[in-house]
Design an enzyme around this catalytic site. Structure first.
Site, PDB file in Angstrom:
ATOM      1  N   LEU A 205       1.075  -1.229  -0.071  1.00  0.00           N
ATOM      2  CA  LEU A 205       0.115   0.054  -0.117  1.00  0.00           C
ATOM      3  C   LEU A 205       0.765   1.273  -0.042  1.00  0.00           C
ATOM      4  O   LEU A 205       1.853   1.212   0.709  1.00  0.00           O
ATOM      5  CB  LEU A 205      -0.887   0.201   1.293  1.00  0.00           C
ATOM      6  N   HIS A 206       0.500   2.214  -0.925  1.00  0.00           N
ATOM      7  CA  HIS A 206       1.280   3.617  -0.691  1.00  0.00           C
ATOM      8  C   HIS A 206       0.583   4.716  -1.273  1.00  0.00           C
ATOM      9  O   HIS A 206       0.911   5.950  -0.898  1.00  0.00           O
ATOM     10  CB  HIS A 206       2.448   3.469  -1.926  1.00  0.00           C
ATOM     11  N   ARG A 207      -0.963   4.664  -1.523  1.00  0.00           N
ATOM     12  CA  ARG A 207      -1.437   5.837  -2.196  1.00  0.00           C
ATOM     13  C   ARG A 207      -1.793   6.693  -0.914  1.00  0.00           C
ATOM     14  O   ARG A 207      -2.220   6.348  -0.083  1.00  0.00           O
ATOM     15  CB  ARG A 207      -2.892   5.032  -2.777  1.00  0.00           C
TER      16      ARG A 207
END
Length: 372
Positions: A205-207
Site C-alpha cells: 500500500l502506498h496511495r
C-alpha cells in the site's frame, strides 16, 4: 536516423518501457535514448530493475527527487526543456500517469515534438487523484495513443479523440512479465520470511488516500493485524508508507505482530515471485492489478475505483473498502482459483505492436509536430 526519447520516472515505468526499448532498438534507423527524470530516487532498487530487464543505464538522469506535485512537475519541465534544446528527438514517449509523464509531454508538445502516450485512455473517473489529471491532459496533447484494452479506446473516443491516433497494442507490463517468468519461477522468496508457498498473502500500500491520513492508516494497520490471525501477511514496505507509519508510531506495532512480515522493497523479479507464490494480494497499486490478473492470483484493491476495470471484469481483481477487506480476503484465500480467459492482447507482444505502429504508420510520413 529517428531519435526516440523514452521517459522513465518511477520503477513501474521501467517495467512498461523495457519492451518498447527492446522492440524499437531492433528497428533499423532508430536511435532510442532512455531519459530518467529521477522522480523515484531509490537508486539501488532502480539499478537492480534495470539489470533484471536487460536495459542500459539511462542516457540522462535529471535527479528531480521528491517534492510537491508543482515542484516535481516544474523541475522536470525545466530539465527536459534544457535537454530538448541540446538534442531534439523525433518522438517523446511517456508512460502511465506520474507527474513526470505530464511534465515531459507538455514540454515536448510546446517544442513541437510529437508525443506518444503508453497506457493511454485509462480512466478512474476520480478527479481527486493526481494521476487521473495527468492521464487526461497527457492524452489530450499526444499524437499517438497506445492503449492496453478496449475500454481505454472507448474512453478516448467518447472524449472526442481522433480514431486515427488510437492504437490498441496490449499491455507492456505483461510483456515484461512473460519474458521474465521462467526466471521468476526459479526464485523462492517466501522461504526468506519463513512462509510456505501458497501459505501467505502479500500487502503493498502506498496511495495517499490510504497512508496519508493517520486515522485511516491506523484503521488499516488494525485490520491487517486481525487478518494476520488467519493468514500470515508479507508486507514489502514502500518508502512513502514507511515514513507515514513511523510518523504515526505504527511501524513497530506492525513489526511486533508475529504473523506480519514487514520487509524491505524487493526487486522486480523477487516481488513477482513473492506474488505468484501467495494466496492473494492486497494492494492499491495499478500495475499489480494487471500482473495478478495474468497470473490468476486473487487481488483485493483497497480503493473505491480503478483505472483498469478490465482487471475486474476479465481478471482476478476486486475493489474493496476497509470494512469489507477482511471478509473479502477470507473468501479469496478460502476459494479454489478459477481459470480466467486471457485478456485480449495481454500476450507478451505489445512492444512489437508498438514498433510496428512507428514503422507502418507514424513515421511512414514525416511527423509535423503534435496534434491538437
Amino acid at each position: 536516423m529517428r531519435r526516440i526519447h523514452l521517459i522513465i520516472a518511477a520503477r513501474p515505468n521501467l517495467i512498461k518501457m523495457a519492451p518498447v526499448y527492446h522492440a524499437v532498438s531492433r528497428l533499423d534507423g532508430f536511435e532510442v535514448r532512455l531519459i530518467h527524470t529521477g522522480q523515484h530516487y531509490d537508486t539501488p532498487l532502480s539499478a537492480q530493475i534495470i539489470r533484471e530487464l536487460n536495459l542500459p543505464q539511462p542516457d540522462h538522469n535529471f535527479a528531480i527527487g521528491s517534492g510537491t506535485h508543482a515542484q516535481q512537475t516544474a523541475g522536470v519541465m525545466l530539465a527536459y526543456e534544457k535537454l530538448l534544446r541540446e538534442e531534439r528527438p523525433d518522438l517523446c514517449v511517456v508512460p502511465g500517469d506520474v507527474n513526470s509523464t505530464l511534465a515531459c509531454a507538455l514540454t515536448a508538445a510546446k517544442q513541437q515534438v510529437p508525443v506518444a502516450h503508453l497506457e493511454a485512455g485509462l480512466r478512474s473517473r476520480d478527479m481527486t487523484m493526481p494521476e487521473e489529471i495527468n492521464r487526461i491532459l497527457t492524452d489530450r496533447i499526444s499524437s499517438i495513443l497506445w492503449t492496453p484494452s478496449e475500454d481505454a479506446d472507448t474512453n478516448l473516443l467518447n472524449e472526442g479523440v481522433d480514431r486515427e491516433k488510437i492504437f490498441r497494442v496490449g499491455n507492456c507490463m505483461i510483456d515484461s512479465l512473460v519474458t521474465m517468468l521462467p526466471t521468476i519461477r526459479t526464485l523462492e522468496p517466501w522461504k526468506q520470511v519463513q512462509c510456505d508457498r501458497k501459505g501467505y498473502s502479500v500487502v503493498t500500500l502506498h496511495r495517499p488516500g490510504n497512508v496519508d491520513s493517520p486515522d485511516r492508516l491506523k484503521a488499516i494497520v488494525h485490520t491487517l493485524i486481525t487478518m494476520a490471525r488467519r493468514t500470515p501477511l508479507v508486507m514489502p514496505l514502500h518508502p512513502r508508507t514507511q515514513a507515514r507509519l513511523e510518523a504515526c508510531s505504527l511501524l513497530e506495532t506492525l513489526r511486533s505482530t508475529e504473523a506480519i512480515r514487514v520487509i524491505e522493497p524487493l526487486g522486480y523479479l523477487e516481488f513477482i515471485a513473492l506474488v505468484e507464490g501467495s494466496q492473494a494480494i492486497i494492494t492499491d497499486s495499478g500495475g499489480i492489478q494487471e500482473e495478478t490478473s495474468y497470473l490468476n492470483i486473487p487481488c483485493l484493491t483497497l480503493r473505491p475505483n480503478t483505472e483498469r476495470p478490465i482487471t475486474c471484469t476479465l481478471g482476478t481483481n476486486r475493489l474493496v473498502d476497509l470494512d469489507s477487506l477482511e471478509t473479502a480476503h477470507a473468501q479469496a484465500v478460502g476459494s479454489r482459483a478459477v481459470p480466467r480467459k486471457p485478456i485480449p492482447l495481454w500476450d507478451g507482444k505489445a512492444g512489437m505492436r508498438i514498433a510496428k505502429t512507428l514503422t507502418d504508420t507514424f513515421f511512414h510520413h514525416e511527423p509535423t509536430g503534435y496534434a491538437s
